[in-house]
Design a protein around this motif. Structure first.
Motif, PDB file in Angstrom:
ATOM      1  N   GLY A 160      43.596  48.760  36.473  1.00  0.00           N
ATOM      2  CA  GLY A 160      44.457  47.604  36.633  1.00  0.00           C
ATOM      3  C   GLY A 160      43.726  46.331  37.010  1.00  0.00           C
ATOM      4  N   SER A 161      42.395  46.393  37.069  1.00  0.00           N
ATOM      5  CA  SER A 161      41.613  45.192  37.404  1.00  0.00           C
ATOM      6  C   SER A 161      41.208  44.410  36.162  1.00  0.00           C
ATOM      7  CB  SER A 161      40.346  45.588  38.177  1.00  0.00           C
ATOM      8  OG  SER A 161      39.461  46.318  37.334  1.00  0.00           O
ATOM      9  N   LEU A 162      41.579  44.902  34.982  1.00  0.00           N
ATOM     10  CA  LEU A 162      41.207  44.306  33.686  1.00  0.00           C
ATOM     11  C   LEU A 162      39.747  44.562  33.325  1.00  0.00           C
ATOM     12  CD1 LEU A 162      42.939  40.785  34.013  1.00  0.00           C
ATOM     13  CD2 LEU A 162      43.892  42.870  33.007  1.00  0.00           C
ATOM     14  N   GLY A 163      39.088  45.426  34.084  1.00  0.00           N
ATOM     15  CA  GLY A 163      37.653  45.644  33.905  1.00  0.00           C
ATOM     16  C   GLY A 163      37.233  46.058  32.518  1.00  0.00           C
ATOM     17  N   HIS A 181      26.461  48.246  46.623  1.00  0.00           N
ATOM     18  CA  HIS A 181      26.009  48.929  45.404  1.00  0.00           C
ATOM     19  C   HIS A 181      26.028  48.017  44.178  1.00  0.00           C
ATOM     20  CE1 HIS A 181      25.996  52.599  47.630  1.00  0.00           C
ATOM     21  NE2 HIS A 181      27.291  52.690  47.724  1.00  0.00           N
ATOM     22  N   TYR A 182      26.490  46.786  44.335  1.00  0.00           N
ATOM     23  CA  TYR A 182      26.704  45.918  43.172  1.00  0.00           C
ATOM     24  C   TYR A 182      26.038  44.556  43.360  1.00  0.00           C
ATOM     25  CZ  TYR A 182      30.192  49.538  42.740  1.00  0.00           C
ATOM     26  OH  TYR A 182      30.806  50.768  42.688  1.00  0.00           O
ATOM     27  N   ASP A 183      25.677  43.950  42.231  1.00  0.00           N
ATOM     28  CA  ASP A 183      25.149  42.592  42.251  1.00  0.00           C
ATOM     29  C   ASP A 183      26.276  41.570  42.304  1.00  0.00           C
ATOM     30  OD1 ASP A 183      22.196  43.124  41.764  1.00  0.00           O
ATOM     31  OD2 ASP A 183      23.077  44.132  40.035  1.00  0.00           O
ATOM     32  N   MET A 184      27.431  41.976  41.824  1.00  0.00           N
ATOM     33  CA  MET A 184      28.559  41.058  41.737  1.00  0.00           C
ATOM     34  C   MET A 184      29.865  41.847  41.829  1.00  0.00           C
ATOM     35  SD  MET A 184      28.885  38.262  38.673  1.00  0.00           S
ATOM     36  CE  MET A 184      29.574  36.645  38.937  1.00  0.00           C
ATOM     37  N   VAL A 185      30.750  41.428  42.719  1.00  0.00           N
ATOM     38  CA  VAL A 185      32.082  42.021  42.832  1.00  0.00           C
ATOM     39  C   VAL A 185      33.087  40.905  42.579  1.00  0.00           C
ATOM     40  CG1 VAL A 185      33.748  43.213  44.299  1.00  0.00           C
ATOM     41  CG2 VAL A 185      31.307  43.750  44.495  1.00  0.00           C
ATOM     42  N   ILE A 186      33.973  41.112  41.603  1.00  0.00           N
ATOM     43  CA  ILE A 186      34.905  40.060  41.204  1.00  0.00           C
ATOM     44  C   ILE A 186      36.339  40.534  41.388  1.00  0.00           C
ATOM     45  CG2 ILE A 186      35.720  38.619  39.303  1.00  0.00           C
ATOM     46  CD1 ILE A 186      32.951  38.668  38.134  1.00  0.00           C
ATOM     47  N   ASN A 187      37.104  39.782  42.165  1.00  0.00           N
ATOM     48  CA  ASN A 187      38.535  40.021  42.335  1.00  0.00           C
ATOM     49  C   ASN A 187      39.262  39.278  41.219  1.00  0.00           C
ATOM     50  OD1 ASN A 187      41.259  39.985  43.111  1.00  0.00           O
ATOM     51  ND2 ASN A 187      40.760  39.934  45.288  1.00  0.00           N
ATOM     52  N   THR A 188      39.945  40.020  40.359  1.00  0.00           N
ATOM     53  CA  THR A 188      40.564  39.415  39.179  1.00  0.00           C
ATOM     54  C   THR A 188      42.026  39.033  39.382  1.00  0.00           C
ATOM     55  OG1 THR A 188      41.275  41.554  38.246  1.00  0.00           O
ATOM     56  CG2 THR A 188      39.040  40.782  37.700  1.00  0.00           C
ATOM     57  N   GLU A 189      42.500  39.064  40.618  1.00  0.00           N
ATOM     58  CA  GLU A 189      43.921  38.765  40.864  1.00  0.00           C
ATOM     59  C   GLU A 189      44.347  37.446  40.225  1.00  0.00           C
ATOM     60  OE1 GLU A 189      47.088  38.322  44.576  1.00  0.00           O
ATOM     61  OE2 GLU A 189      44.934  38.156  44.965  1.00  0.00           O
ATOM     62  N   SER A 190      43.516  36.420  40.369  1.00  0.00           N
ATOM     63  CA  SER A 190      43.874  35.086  39.875  1.00  0.00           C
ATOM     64  C   SER A 190      43.008  34.644  38.711  1.00  0.00           C
ATOM     65  CB  SER A 190      43.759  34.061  41.013  1.00  0.00           C
ATOM     66  OG  SER A 190      44.573  34.427  42.104  1.00  0.00           O
ATOM     67  N   LEU A 191      42.288  35.587  38.100  1.00  0.00           N
ATOM     68  CA  LEU A 191      41.384  35.251  37.006  1.00  0.00           C
ATOM     69  C   LEU A 191      41.859  35.851  35.690  1.00  0.00           C
ATOM     70  CD1 LEU A 191      37.894  35.862  38.664  1.00  0.00           C
ATOM     71  CD2 LEU A 191      39.096  33.690  38.418  1.00  0.00           C
ATOM     72  N   SER A 192      41.608  35.126  34.612  1.00  0.00           N
ATOM     73  CA  SER A 192      41.862  35.671  33.277  1.00  0.00           C
ATOM     74  C   SER A 192      40.652  36.487  32.845  1.00  0.00           C
ATOM     75  CB  SER A 192      42.087  34.531  32.279  1.00  0.00           C
ATOM     76  OG  SER A 192      40.884  33.779  32.115  1.00  0.00           O
ATOM     77  N   ILE A 193      40.806  37.226  31.758  1.00  0.00           N
ATOM     78  CA  ILE A 193      39.684  37.978  31.194  1.00  0.00           C
ATOM     79  C   ILE A 193      38.550  37.017  30.838  1.00  0.00           C
ATOM     80  CG2 ILE A 193      38.939  39.345  29.203  1.00  0.00           C
ATOM     81  CD1 ILE A 193      41.801  40.549  29.179  1.00  0.00           C
ATOM     82  N   GLU A 194      38.894  35.892  30.248  1.00  0.00           N
ATOM     83  CA  GLU A 194      37.905  34.890  29.859  1.00  0.00           C
ATOM     84  C   GLU A 194      37.149  34.355  31.065  1.00  0.00           C
ATOM     85  OE1 GLU A 194      35.612  31.984  27.977  1.00  0.00           O
ATOM     86  OE2 GLU A 194      36.685  33.703  27.111  1.00  0.00           O
ATOM     87  N   GLN A 195      37.855  34.018  32.126  1.00  0.00           N
ATOM     88  CA  GLN A 195      37.213  33.461  33.324  1.00  0.00           C
ATOM     89  C   GLN A 195      36.267  34.474  33.963  1.00  0.00           C
ATOM     90  OE1 GLN A 195      40.910  32.431  35.287  1.00  0.00           O
ATOM     91  NE2 GLN A 195      40.474  30.241  35.107  1.00  0.00           N
ATOM     92  N   ALA A 196      36.717  35.724  34.071  1.00  0.00           N
ATOM     93  CA  ALA A 196      35.893  36.753  34.711  1.00  0.00           C
ATOM     94  C   ALA A 196      34.659  37.067  33.879  1.00  0.00           C
ATOM     95  CB  ALA A 196      36.715  38.011  34.943  1.00  0.00           C
TER      96      ALA A 196
END
Length: 229
Positions: free
Chosen positions: A43-46, A198-213
């Motif tokens: 559900g994170s759009l990952g 464990h990660y170089d980057m963690v992104i919360n996609t709650e307010s982001l589109s697929i394009e933005q992330a």
């Protein structure tokens, strides 16, 4: 994203042919490109973001289903490993054999095969690998590890819309997948999958589109300061 009309066999065959063409003696020399590993909550759009990253960078995409199918098929595993030259293939086998002595991994057959396949992909570079905790297998210096997350309620709503199920059913799906991912990482890698270290980057996609992330990740990969591109 891989065309769903193609079978797994065709996808693997096309990928092997691409790598073999790159291995030809008269092929132009090419710098090794990054391997991006993607961990994502349901559900994170990952999975969609991973596909968009691969498209933007012209990288090969290896999603969770494809990696599993290759790892479970002896013929597909052999086809992938055989794209490496003899010395590299030998080094890979030696590395897998010694790996369990240096790490507290639960080394069943699936993990052993997974290590061989993802290590071969890493040797070629220019790939996005989704799921299976691959960032816990491959050397950190070789990969850019990303994790996509989102609040529970946001993920439930997305899963309900994506699968066209009720929010109650989606809630059960999200809870079950979260549990499965935690158990897999704990059993096989002895880690907490949600630990940001464990990660170089963690992104919360709650307010982001697929394009933005996806663009956020691509920007880092293309940055002159990125040592792993």
């Amino acid at each position: 994203m891989f065309n769903r009309v193609r079978s797994i066999d065709q996808i693997v065959s096309d990928q092997v042919q691409k790598w073999e063409m790159g291995n030809l003696k008269d092929a132009p020399p090419k710098l090794k490109e990054s391997v991006i590993t993607v961990s994502r909550q349901l559900g994170s759009l990952g999975q969609y973001i991973a596909a968009d990253i691969a498209k933007k960078l012209n990288y090969d995409l290896f999603d969770r289903r494809l990696i599993k199918e290759i790892s479970l098929s002896a013929n597909k595993r052999l086809a992938i490993v055989n794209t490496l030259d003899e010395n590299t293939s030998h080094d890979l086998i030696e590395w897998v054999n010694s790996f369990s002595n240096e790490h507290s991994f639960f080394m069943d057959d699936f993990i052993t095969h997974l290590m061989r396949i993802t290590s071969a992909i890493n040797k070629h570079g220019g790939a996005v690998i989704v799921g299976r905790g691959v960032n816990f297998i491959l050397p950190r210096k070789d990969i850019f590890a990303v994790r996509f997350i989102a609040p529970f309620d946001t993920r439930v709503k997305r899963v309900a819309e994506d699968l066209k199920i009720s929010e109650m059913e989606a809630r059960r799906e999200v809870i079950q997948m979260d549990s499965n991912q935690r158990s897999f990482a704990r059993k096989h890698y002895n880690v907490k999958i949600g630990d940001a270290d464990h990660y170089d980057m963690v992104i919360n996609t709650e307010s982001l589109s697929i394009e933005q992330a996806s663009q956020a990740v691509v920007a880092v990969i293309r940055s002159p300061e990125n040592s792993r591109k």
